[in-house]
Scaffold this motif. Structure first.
Motif, PDB file in Angstrom:
ATOM      1  N   LEU A   1      -3.467   9.138  -7.841  1.00 19.29           N
ATOM      2  CA  LEU A   1      -2.353   9.209  -6.881  1.00 19.29           C
ATOM      3  C   LEU A   1      -1.014   8.968  -7.567  1.00 19.29           C
ATOM      4  O   LEU A   1      -0.004   9.558  -7.202  1.00 19.29           O
ATOM      5  CB  LEU A   1      -2.531   8.146  -5.789  1.00 19.29           C
TER       6      LEU A   1
ATOM      7  N   GLN B   1      -6.395   5.732  -6.899  1.00 16.63           N
ATOM      8  CA  GLN B   1      -5.015   5.240  -6.960  1.00 16.63           C
ATOM      9  C   GLN B   1      -4.326   5.653  -8.259  1.00 16.63           C
ATOM     10  O   GLN B   1      -3.150   5.971  -8.256  1.00 16.63           O
ATOM     11  CB  GLN B   1      -4.975   3.719  -6.799  1.00 16.63           C
TER      12      GLN B   1
ATOM     13  N   LEU C   1       2.352   1.319  -4.881  1.00 19.23           N
ATOM     14  CA  LEU C   1       1.414   1.903  -5.849  1.00 19.23           C
ATOM     15  C   LEU C   1       2.083   2.071  -7.214  1.00 19.23           C
ATOM     16  O   LEU C   1       1.539   1.690  -8.253  1.00 19.23           O
ATOM     17  CB  LEU C   1       0.942   3.260  -5.333  1.00 19.23           C
TER      18      LEU C   1
ATOM     19  N   PRO D   1       1.265   3.999   4.036  1.00 22.44           N
ATOM     20  CA  PRO D   1       0.332   3.827   2.925  1.00 22.44           C
ATOM     21  C   PRO D   1       0.159   5.111   2.120  1.00 22.44           C
ATOM     22  O   PRO D   1       0.065   6.197   2.688  1.00 22.44           O
ATOM     23  CB  PRO D   1      -0.970   3.456   3.614  1.00 22.44           C
ATOM     24  N   ALA D   2       0.114   4.959   0.795  1.00 28.89           N
ATOM     25  CA  ALA D   2      -0.041   6.117  -0.091  1.00 28.89           C
ATOM     26  C   ALA D   2      -1.356   6.839   0.197  1.00 28.89           C
ATOM     27  O   ALA D   2      -1.436   8.057   0.131  1.00 28.89           O
ATOM     28  CB  ALA D   2       0.016   5.663  -1.547  1.00 28.89           C
ATOM     29  N   LEU D   3      -2.389   6.049   0.552  1.00 24.52           N
ATOM     30  CA  LEU D   3      -3.705   6.638   0.789  1.00 24.52           C
ATOM     31  C   LEU D   3      -3.749   7.436   2.092  1.00 24.52           C
ATOM     32  O   LEU D   3      -4.724   8.104   2.390  1.00 24.52           O
ATOM     33  CB  LEU D   3      -4.785   5.544   0.816  1.00 24.52           C
TER      34      LEU D   3
ATOM     35  N   ASN E   1       0.795  -1.229   0.000  1.00 26.74           N
ATOM     36  CA  ASN E   1       0.000   0.000   0.000  1.00 26.74           C
ATOM     37  C   ASN E   1       0.824   1.274   0.000  1.00 26.74           C
ATOM     38  O   ASN E   1       0.271   2.371  -0.048  1.00 26.74           O
ATOM     39  CB  ASN E   1      -0.930   0.002   1.221  1.00 26.74           C
ATOM     40  N   SER E   2       2.137   1.128   0.075  1.00 20.94           N
ATOM     41  CA  SER E   2       2.994   2.312   0.132  1.00 20.94           C
ATOM     42  C   SER E   2       3.040   3.008  -1.227  1.00 20.94           C
ATOM     43  O   SER E   2       2.642   2.428  -2.238  1.00 20.94           O
ATOM     44  CB  SER E   2       4.410   1.892   0.529  1.00 20.94           C
ATOM     45  N   PRO E   3       3.535   4.227  -1.275  1.00 21.69           N
ATOM     46  CA  PRO E   3       3.719   4.885  -2.573  1.00 21.69           C
ATOM     47  C   PRO E   3       4.557   4.024  -3.522  1.00 21.69           C
ATOM     48  O   PRO E   3       4.235   3.913  -4.711  1.00 21.69           O
ATOM     49  CB  PRO E   3       4.460   6.175  -2.204  1.00 21.69           C
TER      50      PRO E   3
END
Lengths: 327, 249
Positions: B102, B99, A199, B118-120, A194-196
């Motif tokens: 993002l 996403q 992604l 987490p990106a979110l 879930n990290s950048p």
């Protein structure tokens, strides 16, 4: 249908309950089997980072598994014969300390993954599979001819290496150590997804040209994934060698690469617990079917065929359905 | 002349016997929408690919913000401020709409090397992504899987990703395709305001949109620019009528 994270908890509790039950009823062999499953799971979790997240079909992960194994073998063999590992440019002696061996295994396999990755990532598809396979074979034949460390016969270590505060020769204690490492890596893996970085990697697998047009380098993302992946599999290799107190070129063989990939495919490519389920299933089949027939791989093959044909998401996918990105 | 943001000079690309781009010279000036029209197979996509860097021209140059970027990669052109939206959607279909947006914000930040948080949960990234989705009218679809979007919505998401980059020029390949008449009008209104932020090189088949939006139009036929001019000049140009507008205009 149950949610994936619920299933993950059930799987994790299997890894707690069976060994505890085996401990209480004094069945050390079951604990050893579970340790084997745990270590295989860790190796496959490593591959899953490259395969599931990065889309890199590596048929050469035995390289890292083997490097981990030989990290343990070489360090421990020098420690048990009291010979220095090298004298120049500085004196380095062997070691029986697990943490030191693990760090060594992780660094060495990460370095190998960096080199192999830089060369292999220029290709894709079937060429990538072939080039990683070729690297695996290179290491395999090198280990066979490396007579200083046992060559074809491998290396035996008489006493399992040490971990501060534990008696690693007691099966349940060594199992707990392996399980703790597996859980730590799974936790890191879940953060990674879930990290950048996760992604961007996920996008690099699906649409590399898109990643390029937001100004990121898909190659570098995949290389980083390959390095992390190799390091994890290397750690598993060190644990596997310590479990058997033995390392041999078999760890470098392409069959080993294939088996690690089979774990991931049986359980579910790209699923956090896919490799764990796959490894557990493999060890269970190996134990039960292996007791019935020497040709138990036939049944494994049928299972694999069924999963690939009918359940694209592996066992986890069959139970939980399609992957959801949002939980 | 320093309001020229993007310029191609003598761009030529051949594929075997086929000349996909022949001596194409055009420019994009600050604050304008420059539309490129032409029949199918005229070489519009080949031109876009050379401008964006995914294809190297056989000869000719591409200048962006006064610098020769002909030999630069797509990535470095993007980092210099050139944003592209694809004709055939290049989106992570398995991921959510948010996403995808993002990813654009992450690209703009230039730092994907964050492995843990987490990106979110990164407020800067999420804010940037949500803002872009809001501007193209996709706010309500943020958590939807991208593969569930209609063709038109995918176009909108393409534009949203370009927006997250805060570019100095947009290259848009058919952003209206599949939008339907209402969506087309909305997108037209949006692009109309967007040109003040950064000029747009627009490839589009929707003639109503092109005539409503474009400051200048270049007509591409068989890899050659046969005319460049204002909407009125193009409409009345006899060569263009022959080659392309014929039945329509």
């Amino acid at each position: 249908m149950i949610r994936e994270h619920q299933l993950n908890k059930i799987i994790l509790s299997i890894f707690l309950i069976i060994p505890l039950w085996a401990f209480v009823t004094d069945e050390p062999f079951t604990i050893t089997l579970m340790t084997r499953a745990t270590v295989f799971a860790l190796a496959a979790v490593g591959l899953n980072i490259a395969l599931g997240l990065g889309g890199l079909v590596s048929l050469g992960h035995a390289v890292f598994f083997g490097i981990g194994g030989y990290s343990m073998g070489i360090l421990a063999c020098h420690a048990q014969t009291y010979t220095p590992l090298m004298e120049w440019p500085m004196l380095v002696s062997g070691s029986k300390s697990m943490p030191l061996i693990w760090i060594n295994a992780v660094i060495m396999s990460a370095l190998a993954a960096l080199l192999i990755g830089i060369l292999s990532l220029r290709t894709s598809g079937v060429y990538f599979i072939m080039i990683t396979l070729a690297f695996g074979q290179m290491f395999f034949f090198f280990s066979i001819s490396w007579s200083a460390y046992g060559g074809e016969d491998g290396l035996s270590i008489y006493i399992r290496n040490e971990f501060p505060g534990l008696n690693t020769l007691v099966p349940i204690q060594y199992y707990a150590l392996c399980l703790a490492l597996l859980c730590t890596v799974l936790w890191i893996n879940s953060r990674l997804i879930n990290s950048p970085f996760g992604l961007a990697l996920n996008a690099a697998r699906q649409v590399p040209e898109r990643v390029e047009t937001v100004g990121l380098n898909p190659m570098r993302l995949k290389l980083a994934a390959f390095i992390i992946s190799g390091a994890v599999t290397g750690l598993a290799g060190a644990l596997f060698a310590d479990l058997n107190r033995f390392v041999s070129p078999t760890m470098f063989s392409w069959q080993t690469s294939g088996e690690i990939m089979v774990f991931v495919i049986i359980g579910g490519v790209g699923r956090l617990f896919g490799p764990v389920v796959g490894a557990l299933m493999f060890v269970a089949l190996e134990h039960w079917l292996g007791g019935l027939s020497d040709f138990w791989h036939i049944y494994l093959g049928i299972l694999l065929l069924g999963i690939v044909l009918f359940g694209r998401g592996g066992l986890i996918g069959m139970i939980c359905g399609e992957a959801r990105q949002h939980e | 002349m320093n309001d020229i943001v993007l310029a191609t000079k003598g761009l030529t690309k051949r594929f075997g016997a086929l000349t996909a781009s022949e001596n194409i010279t055009l420019d994009l000036r600050a604050g304008e929408i420059h539309a490129i029209i032409g029949p199918n197979g005229a070489g519009k996509s080949t031109l876009i690919a050379q401008v964006c860097g995914s294809l190297k021209p056989d000869s000719g140059t591409v200048h962006f913000l006064g610098r020769d970027v002909t030999q630069k990669t797509t990535r470095s052109r993007v980092q210099a401020g050139l944003a592209r939206s694809f004709q055939i959607s290049a989106l992570s279909m398995e991921d959510s709409v948010l996403q995808n947006a993002l990813l654009g914000a992450l690209g703009a930040s230039r730092n994907p090397w964050r492995f843990f948080k987490p990106a979110l949960e990164d407020p800067t990234l999420v804010e940037q992504a949500e803002h872009a989705l809001e501007r193209v009218g996709l706010s309500g679809h943020a958590t939807q899987r991208t593969s569930e979007l209609s063709h038109g919505q995918r176009r909108q998401l393409e534009v949203a990703i370009a927006l997250t980059l805060y570019p100095k020029a947009f290259i848009m390949d058919e952003p209206m395709a599949g939008l339907g008449s209402e969506g087309s009008v909305q997108m037209t209104d949006f692009l109309d305001t967007l040109r003040k932020e950064a000029p747009i090189l627009l490839v589009e088949h929707d003639m109503d949109a092109v005539f409503a939006l474009a400051d200048r139009i270049s007509v591409l036929v068989y890899g050659k620019v046969i005319a460049t001019g204002t909407v009125e000049e193009i409409r009345t140009n006899p060569h263009v009528r022959d080659a392309y507008l014929g039945e329509e205009a």
